[in-house]
Design an enzyme around this catalytic site. Structure first.
Site, PDB file in Angstrom:
ATOM      1  N   GLU A 181       0.796  -1.224   0.000  1.00 35.00           N
ATOM      2  CA  GLU A 181       0.000   0.000   0.000  1.00 35.00           C
ATOM      3  C   GLU A 181       0.829   1.274   0.000  1.00 35.00           C
ATOM      4  O   GLU A 181       0.356   2.345  -0.377  1.00 35.00           O
ATOM      5  CB  GLU A 181      -0.970   0.014   1.195  1.00 35.00           C
ATOM      6  CG  GLU A 181      -0.291  -0.019   2.553  1.00 35.00           C
ATOM      7  CD  GLU A 181      -0.156  -1.441   3.079  1.00 35.00           C
ATOM      8  OE1 GLU A 181       0.027  -1.595   4.288  1.00 35.00           O
ATOM      9  OE2 GLU A 181      -0.223  -2.374   2.269  1.00 35.00           O
ATOM     10  N   ASP A 240      21.781  12.169 -31.685  1.00 37.07           N
ATOM     11  CA  ASP A 240      22.271  12.864 -32.857  1.00 37.07           C
ATOM     12  C   ASP A 240      23.715  13.245 -32.590  1.00 37.07           C
ATOM     13  O   ASP A 240      24.155  13.282 -31.438  1.00 37.07           O
ATOM     14  CB  ASP A 240      21.413  14.111 -33.112  1.00 37.07           C
ATOM     15  CG  ASP A 240      21.700  14.742 -34.470  1.00 37.07           C
ATOM     16  OD1 ASP A 240      22.409  14.111 -35.270  1.00 37.07           O
ATOM     17  OD2 ASP A 240      21.222  15.860 -34.721  1.00 37.07           O
ATOM     18  N   ASP A 261      17.051  17.281 -30.342  1.00 38.43           N
ATOM     19  CA  ASP A 261      16.640  18.661 -30.054  1.00 38.43           C
ATOM     20  C   ASP A 261      15.879  19.332 -31.184  1.00 38.43           C
ATOM     21  O   ASP A 261      15.556  20.514 -31.099  1.00 38.43           O
ATOM     22  CB  ASP A 261      17.862  19.519 -29.700  1.00 38.43           C
ATOM     23  CG  ASP A 261      18.897  19.557 -30.821  1.00 38.43           C
ATOM     24  OD1 ASP A 261      18.648  18.966 -31.891  1.00 38.43           O
ATOM     25  OD2 ASP A 261      19.958  20.185 -30.625  1.00 38.43           O
ATOM     26  N   ASP A 307      12.796  15.287 -34.175  1.00 33.68           N
ATOM     27  CA  ASP A 307      13.098  14.317 -33.122  1.00 33.68           C
ATOM     28  C   ASP A 307      11.900  14.043 -32.215  1.00 33.68           C
ATOM     29  O   ASP A 307      11.960  13.146 -31.370  1.00 33.68           O
ATOM     30  CB  ASP A 307      14.273  14.811 -32.263  1.00 33.68           C
ATOM     31  CG  ASP A 307      15.575  14.860 -33.044  1.00 33.68           C
ATOM     32  OD1 ASP A 307      15.793  13.955 -33.868  1.00 33.68           O
ATOM     33  OD2 ASP A 307      16.360  15.798 -32.834  1.00 33.68           O
ATOM     34  N   ASN A 348       5.184 -13.564   5.911  1.00 30.58           N
ATOM     35  CA  ASN A 348       4.096 -13.424   6.885  1.00 30.58           C
ATOM     36  C   ASN A 348       2.870 -14.240   6.481  1.00 30.58           C
ATOM     37  O   ASN A 348       2.205 -14.861   7.323  1.00 30.58           O
ATOM     38  CB  ASN A 348       3.700 -11.950   7.024  1.00 30.58           C
ATOM     39  CG  ASN A 348       4.735 -11.158   7.795  1.00 30.58           C
ATOM     40  OD1 ASN A 348       5.537 -11.726   8.541  1.00 30.58           O
ATOM     41  ND2 ASN A 348       4.729  -9.846   7.619  1.00 30.58           N
ATOM     42  N   ASN A 401       1.889  -3.539   8.946  1.00 39.00           N
ATOM     43  CA  ASN A 401       2.320  -3.119   7.607  1.00 39.00           C
ATOM     44  C   ASN A 401       2.532  -1.617   7.532  1.00 39.00           C
ATOM     45  O   ASN A 401       3.483  -1.146   6.914  1.00 39.00           O
ATOM     46  CB  ASN A 401       1.274  -3.544   6.571  1.00 39.00           C
ATOM     47  CG  ASN A 401       1.472  -4.966   6.094  1.00 39.00           C
ATOM     48  OD1 ASN A 401       2.212  -5.219   5.145  1.00 39.00           O
ATOM     49  ND2 ASN A 401       0.816  -5.901   6.755  1.00 39.00           N
ATOM     50  N   ASP A 447       6.029   0.139   6.680  1.00 40.22           N
ATOM     51  CA  ASP A 447       6.145   1.013   5.515  1.00 40.22           C
ATOM     52  C   ASP A 447       6.678   2.389   5.888  1.00 40.22           C
ATOM     53  O   ASP A 447       7.476   2.984   5.153  1.00 40.22           O
ATOM     54  CB  ASP A 447       4.780   1.155   4.835  1.00 40.22           C
ATOM     55  CG  ASP A 447       4.387  -0.106   4.066  1.00 40.22           C
ATOM     56  OD1 ASP A 447       5.292  -0.860   3.684  1.00 40.22           O
ATOM     57  OD2 ASP A 447       3.178  -0.328   3.871  1.00 40.22           O
TER      58      ASP A 447
END
Length: 853
Positions: free
Chosen positions: A288, A330, A598, A602, A666, A691, A695
């Site tokens: 999550e 290029d 550029d 391109d 787990n 959890n 986290d």
């Protein structure tokens, strides 16, 4: 890419073009123009359909991971786990909004394309010249052009006077291109090579012309580029990697959750409790915090890269930059300095000659016509100006201007009021055709039949080395004349040659070496010719293993091209569509491809690459299409960005490997405990809290360092490696969970005390998966050969403290905890130490066996 009609019109002479397009000498009538406009549509390039912000926000929520979290949050709320639903919902909303607002600021490339062209064009209709809205131009319209005009559509030139057009935005070549009205050779199939066609989006540098519109809107060469830009962006390796990881977690969930539900339902007969517990298992398997971890790491990487003059427009491009193993670029401005320099001035024998340089300087200095980049390069030799006193000792008598038939120009100069010289310079063939003598070692000798061939080896050698060569000739003329013409360009003495080159960047060779050391192969994709490209590659130390030209690519099917691209270093004379095909072939072969460009041409390639890279001085289209902008067009800067991208990816993978293996362990523990225990091994709210705390401890991963050996080579999303960590590290985690179960059951008599058992396992589970980050974060020996960053040490220590404190806190009762006996913590230290050692052993084996760092 190039409309067939344009090629057909280029091959016809002017009267035939007018006849085919049914255009009278006075231009189209208003009624006929309106009829054609209704048939062909407005002269507008394709636009990317704008999505309302609300729609874009909705689409951000319906991607795989947000959908998964939304479902889990809804189910949690449905069964009464409101706290869990709120936590998941807050995390989901924050992560999605961060990504949404960042993407909302990105530019619209197709919109920039439309903004570049003029609003009106000068057209001839019903015999009069008038300003016509650009969108109202139709095939068959007669258009007049002059210096400074933007070409409003694809035009077949009908007449031209000294017309030079800047096509750099389409081809990347800095030299203005001469345009004439003569019919093109039938063999010409590449758009920029058509000398009698002007393309939408380019501009007139000098001269005047009239032309007839042969293609408008999306049928133009320019419009085809806009169409490609308006198409949806292809999925990058990062997008694919995230999707595969989510798919992996979903597969485990689809197996584990029903299994846990059925086992608990059958064992206890309470199916509602079994459903709630299975839902908690699903929450435990769901990463999550992944959106937040990814966003934090990418944002930190973006800040670090900005300090290295690299601006990140799309956050996930950072990972793609780190995973990149092929860089297509290029040559102009990247491998070279993007400026024309006069590098050689030679006599006919190939020896350096100051006399040739002096005559070339006098010609460029005294001409009054268009001074192109070659003249500017000659005039940079200020020392010659001073030595000759070009303004004081030489007086211009007359000038024979350049035209496209002769492809040369001459000036007539009086020196010191006595000697009068005609000095001519121009294209090799045209100047040689006007010469009857040659200067050799200070002597003027006749050019005998067959002698011309002896004068060209030096020219051929210069051309093969990528030089643009101009011939210089002269003769003395009658001082009494004051008017000279083309007829006087005869009987000239060939003096020698001047050779120009866009020199290589001093930093290019070192950058290519560093990129190669980091596992990145450089390939050159250019609209320029192959001889120039080969020379530049040699100068910067890039070994050329093969060369492919645009026309050769067109003759290949996708299978043949995919085989050829891996063996080719230089791709020359390419159109935008051919560049995209090369990139797609490389990607289909498993490469993560970056493209540095550029120009307008391109744009499609920048979108087709895994990571599009441009520079702040690029065209608006290139900047908007790119994912990453370099403030310095240097491969050295890009190499620093590559290493930073790998650091970001390494830290993201730390979370994924640790989270997936710990969660999988787990769940193995939960499955076994569900069969053996008379109560739930851990309450649903405890699983979610476990959890969440874990986290939170990982949010500081973004500050952590990455092993040097890890960033030494490209790192890709290899879902098989994540699976190996899950299948190898997960069972180790589960093994010590079972050791904890046995300890609680027998040593602390938790068989009749479900709260004690759940509390003991909660603490062990939280501490074990929080501390294991110090083992898995490095391929080396933790704490000895590699230590975590201070913020990561602090956060993991803080979460461990909270885990130990919670059973004794005021919140214990609400969370279902009970105080643990002191002796348990002594056993816990031994279990955690053994677990970390075992994990290190398994990790070391994975590093040796599979190279997983």
């Amino acid at each position: 890419m190039l409309p067939g009609d344009v090629l057909a019109y280029a091959a016809l002479d002017a009267p035939a073009v007018l006849a085919r397009l049914e255009c009278p000498a006075g231009g189209l009538t208003a009624d006929e123009a309106a009829r054609r406009l209704a048939s062909t549509g407005p002269n507008e390039v394709a636009r990317e359909k704008a999505r309302p912000p609300v729609v874009r926000l909705f689409q951000a929520f319906v991607s795989p991971l947000p959908l998964l979290l939304l479902v889990l949050a809804a189910l949690s709320a449905a069964v009464g786990e409101v706290n869990g639903a709120v936590v998941i919902g807050v995390i989901l909303v924050l992560s999605v909004l961060l990504s949404f607002f960042h993407e909302l600021r990105a530019g619209n490339a197709a919109e920039r394309l439309r903004a570049m062209v003029h609003v009106t064009a000068t057209a001839i209709r019903e015999g009069t010249s008038r300003e016509v809205p650009l969108a109202a131009l139709v095939p068959g319209d007669l258009v007049r052009l002059s210096a400074g005009d933007m070409i409003p559509a694809d035009l077949r030139v009908l007449s031209a006077r000294d017309l030079f057009v800047n096509q750099a935005a389409l081809t990347g070549e800095s030299m203005p291109v001469a345009k004439t009205a003569a019919a093109a050779a039938a063999a010409c199939t590449r758009a920029p090579d058509l000398d009698n066609t002007c393309f939408m989006g380019t501009n007139v540098v000098s001269g005047t012309a009239s032309g007839i519109v042969v293609a408008t809107g999306g049928k133009t060469y320019f419009g085809s580029i806009a169409t490609a830009l308006a198409a949806p962006r292809e999925l990058t390796s990062f997008d694919v990697g995230v999707s595969r990881y989510i798919a992996l977690m979903l597969r485990f969930m689809f197996v584990m959750v029903p299994l846990v539900f059925v086992l608990n339902g059958l064992a206890r007969g309470n199916w509602l409790e079994a459903f709630m517990f299975a839902l908690a298992v699903a929450v435990g398997l769901a990463p999550e915090m992944l959106p937040v971890i990814v966003t934090v790491n990418l944002a930190k990487g973006a800040i670090a890269m900005s300090e290295r003059k690299v601006i990140v427009k799309r956050l996930n491009a950072i990972q793609n930059l780190g995973a990149m193993d092929v860089l297509c670029t290029d040559k102009t401005g990247t491998l070279t300095q993007d400026r024309v320099l006069l590098k050689r001035h030679l006599d006919v024998s190939g020896a350096e000659s100051e006399r040739v340089l002096e005559y070339a300087y006098l010609n460029s200095y005294h001409q009054s016509g268009l001074r192109n980049l070659l003249d500017a390069a000659v005039l940079e030799h200020h020392d010659v100006h001073a030595a000759l006193d070009a303004a004081g000792r030489y007086r211009k008598v007359d000038e024979i201007p350049f035209d496209f038939q002769r492809r040369r120009m001459s000036v007539v100069l009086e020196k010191d009021g006595a000697r009068t010289l005609l000095i001519c310079k121009g294209a090799i063939e045209e100047v040689l055709a006007a010469c009857t003598h040659v200067e050799e070692e200070g002597r003027v000798v006749d050019i005998e039949p067959g002698h011309i061939g002896e004068l060209t080896p030096a020219i051929k050698e210069l051309n093969e080395d990528g030089f643009r060569v101009i011939a210089v000739a002269y003769k003395e003329v009658d001082a009494r004349s004051s008017a000279f013409g083309i007829a006087d360009e005869a009987g000239l003495v060939l003096c020698g040659y001047i050779a120009f080159q866009d020199p290589p960047k001093e930093s290019a060779a070192e950058a290519i070496r560093l990129l190669a050391a980091h596992g990145v192969t450089v390939k050159v994709l250019t609209g320029d010719n192959d001889a120039v490209s080969r020379k530049v590659c040699r100068d910067v130390g890039l070994t050329v293993e093969g060369v492919l030209l645009g026309r050769e690519i067109d003759a290949m099917d996708d299978t043949a091209l995919s085989d050829a691209v891996s063996r080719t270093t230089v791709f020359a004379k390419l159109t935008p569509h051919q560049k995209v095909r090369v990139l797609q072939s490389l990607r289909s072969g498993g490469c993560v491809v970056g493209f540095l460009g550029d120009g307008i041409n391109d744009g499609p390639a920048l979108k087709a690459a895994d990571v599009g890279i441009s520079v702040d001085t690029a065209s608006d289209i290139a900047r908007d299409s790119a994912d990453i902008i370099l403030l310095d067009k240097s491969l050295l800067v890009l190499d620093e960005g590559v290493t930073e991208g790998r650091k970001v990816f390494g830290n993201i993978m730390k979370y994924i490997k640790m989270g997936s293996s710990s969660n999988f362990g787990n769940m193995l523990s939960v499955t076994g405990a569900s069969l053996a225990l008379p109560f739930l091994p851990m309450a649903p709210v405890q699983i979610l809290l476990n959890n969440l705390l874990y986290d939170l401890s990982q949010t500081a991963i973004a500050t952590d360092g990455v092993d040097e050996e890890y960033i030494a080579k490209p790192r890709k999303w290899e879902i098989g490696n994540v699976g190996r960590y899950m299948l190898c590290i997960g069972p180790v985690s589960s093994l010590f969970d079972y050791v904890t179960f046995v300890t609680l059951w027998f040593a602390f008599d938790a068989a009749g005390d479900g709260a004690l058992f759940q509390t003991g396992w909660f603490v062990e589970s939280l501490l074990s998966q929080t501390l294991v980050v110090h083992v898995i974060r490095t391929g080396r020996l933790p704490f000895v050969e590699s230590r975590a960053s201070l913020p990561l040490i602090v956060t993991t220590a803080a979460i461990c403290f909270i885990g130990v404190w919670l059973p004794f806190s005021p919140f214990a009762g609400a969370l279902g905890f009970t105080p643990l006996p002191a002796a348990y913590f002594g056993a816990l230290v031994l279990i955690l130490a053994a677990y970390l050692v075992a994990t290190q052993c398994v990790k070391a084996w994975l590093v040796r066996r599979f190279g997983l760092g």
